[in-house]
Scaffold this motif. Sequence first.
Motif, PDB file in Angstrom:
ATOM      1  N   GLN A   1      62.756  45.076  49.332  1.00  0.00           N
ATOM      2  CA  GLN A   1      62.044  44.328  48.319  1.00  0.00           C
ATOM      3  C   GLN A   1      62.996  43.972  47.191  1.00  0.00           C
ATOM      4  OE1 GLN A   1      58.780  46.780  47.204  1.00  0.00           O
ATOM      5  NE2 GLN A   1      57.576  46.313  49.006  1.00  0.00           N
TER       6      GLN A   1
ATOM      7  N   GLN B   1      62.042  49.816  65.137  1.00  0.00           N
ATOM      8  CA  GLN B   1      61.563  49.900  63.757  1.00  0.00           C
ATOM      9  C   GLN B   1      61.491  48.522  63.120  1.00  0.00           C
ATOM     10  OE1 GLN B   1      64.083  52.646  61.668  1.00  0.00           O
ATOM     11  NE2 GLN B   1      63.148  54.455  62.594  1.00  0.00           N
ATOM     12  N   MET B   2      62.479  47.685  63.397  1.00  0.00           N
ATOM     13  CA  MET B   2      62.465  46.330  62.845  1.00  0.00           C
ATOM     14  C   MET B   2      61.296  45.529  63.404  1.00  0.00           C
ATOM     15  SD  MET B   2      66.534  45.440  62.757  1.00  0.00           S
ATOM     16  CE  MET B   2      66.235  43.715  62.518  1.00  0.00           C
ATOM     17  N   GLN B   3      61.006  45.712  64.694  1.00  0.00           N
ATOM     18  CA  GLN B   3      59.884  44.999  65.295  1.00  0.00           C
ATOM     19  C   GLN B   3      58.562  45.487  64.715  1.00  0.00           C
ATOM     20  OE1 GLN B   3      60.461  45.622  69.484  1.00  0.00           O
ATOM     21  NE2 GLN B   3      61.890  43.896  69.672  1.00  0.00           N
ATOM     22  N   ASN B   4      58.438  46.796  64.479  1.00  0.00           N
ATOM     23  CA  ASN B   4      57.211  47.336  63.897  1.00  0.00           C
ATOM     24  C   ASN B   4      57.007  46.823  62.475  1.00  0.00           C
ATOM     25  OD1 ASN B   4      56.620  48.737  66.213  1.00  0.00           O
ATOM     26  ND2 ASN B   4      57.514  50.654  65.493  1.00  0.00           N
ATOM     27  N   GLU B   5      58.102  46.698  61.705  1.00  0.00           N
ATOM     28  CA  GLU B   5      57.982  46.173  60.346  1.00  0.00           C
ATOM     29  C   GLU B   5      57.548  44.716  60.375  1.00  0.00           C
ATOM     30  OE1 GLU B   5      61.657  46.757  58.346  1.00  0.00           O
ATOM     31  OE2 GLU B   5      61.382  48.910  58.152  1.00  0.00           O
ATOM     32  N   GLY B   6      58.041  43.967  61.336  1.00  0.00           N
ATOM     33  CA  GLY B   6      57.671  42.564  61.440  1.00  0.00           C
ATOM     34  C   GLY B   6      56.210  42.393  61.818  1.00  0.00           C
TER      35      GLY B   6
ATOM     36  N   GLU C   1      66.392  51.541  66.029  1.00  0.00           N
ATOM     37  CA  GLU C   1      66.473  50.601  64.913  1.00  0.00           C
ATOM     38  C   GLU C   1      65.781  49.288  65.259  1.00  0.00           C
ATOM     39  OE1 GLU C   1      67.637  51.016  61.810  1.00  0.00           O
ATOM     40  OE2 GLU C   1      68.025  53.111  62.268  1.00  0.00           O
TER      41      GLU C   1
ATOM     42  N   GLU D   1      54.853  44.564  56.463  1.00  0.00           N
ATOM     43  CA  GLU D   1      55.316  45.337  55.323  1.00  0.00           C
ATOM     44  C   GLU D   1      56.832  45.330  55.309  1.00  0.00           C
ATOM     45  OE1 GLU D   1      53.757  49.228  55.700  1.00  0.00           O
ATOM     46  OE2 GLU D   1      51.693  48.586  55.604  1.00  0.00           O
ATOM     47  N   ALA D   2      57.385  45.131  54.165  1.00  0.00           N
ATOM     48  CA  ALA D   2      58.839  45.187  54.024  1.00  0.00           C
ATOM     49  C   ALA D   2      59.220  46.578  53.565  1.00  0.00           C
ATOM     50  CB  ALA D   2      59.310  44.151  53.016  1.00  0.00           C
ATOM     51  N   ALA D   3      60.384  46.983  53.925  1.00  0.00           N
ATOM     52  CA  ALA D   3      60.883  48.291  53.502  1.00  0.00           C
ATOM     53  C   ALA D   3      61.092  48.271  51.992  1.00  0.00           C
ATOM     54  CB  ALA D   3      62.187  48.616  54.218  1.00  0.00           C
TER      55      ALA D   3
ATOM     56  N   THR E   1      53.652  44.568  61.173  1.00  0.00           N
ATOM     57  CA  THR E   1      52.750  45.006  60.109  1.00  0.00           C
ATOM     58  C   THR E   1      52.867  44.136  58.868  1.00  0.00           C
ATOM     59  OG1 THR E   1      54.400  46.578  59.286  1.00  0.00           O
ATOM     60  CG2 THR E   1      52.802  47.400  60.894  1.00  0.00           C
TER      61      THR E   1
END
Length: 90
Positions: A61, A46-51, A43, A55-57, A53
């Motif tokens: 949104q 995944q949060m670090q990868n979203e930050g 988890e 892109e928000a999940a 890129t």
Amino acid sequence: MTGAISPWHLLIVVLIFLLFFGSKRMPDAARSLGRSMRIFKTEVSQMQNEGKTGEAAPEAQAQPVQPPAQLPPAQPVQQPVAQPNDQQKA
């Protein structure tokens, strides 16, 4: 004492855990702790990868909030009137 944890302290803590939980529950507890740590690690990654890129999940949104639908007013329910049976009188 210097305040450091010595091997004797660790041994005493392990023995106390064995006394409280028993030797049968310790492997299960360690296994569940390992699973929890693995889930936590994925988890966080995944949060670090979203930050990175940007892109928000899709769930994160903002979506417009719609008010709840208006329900029609409740209608009173008529209770059936008990009618005597001819068989009970006989």
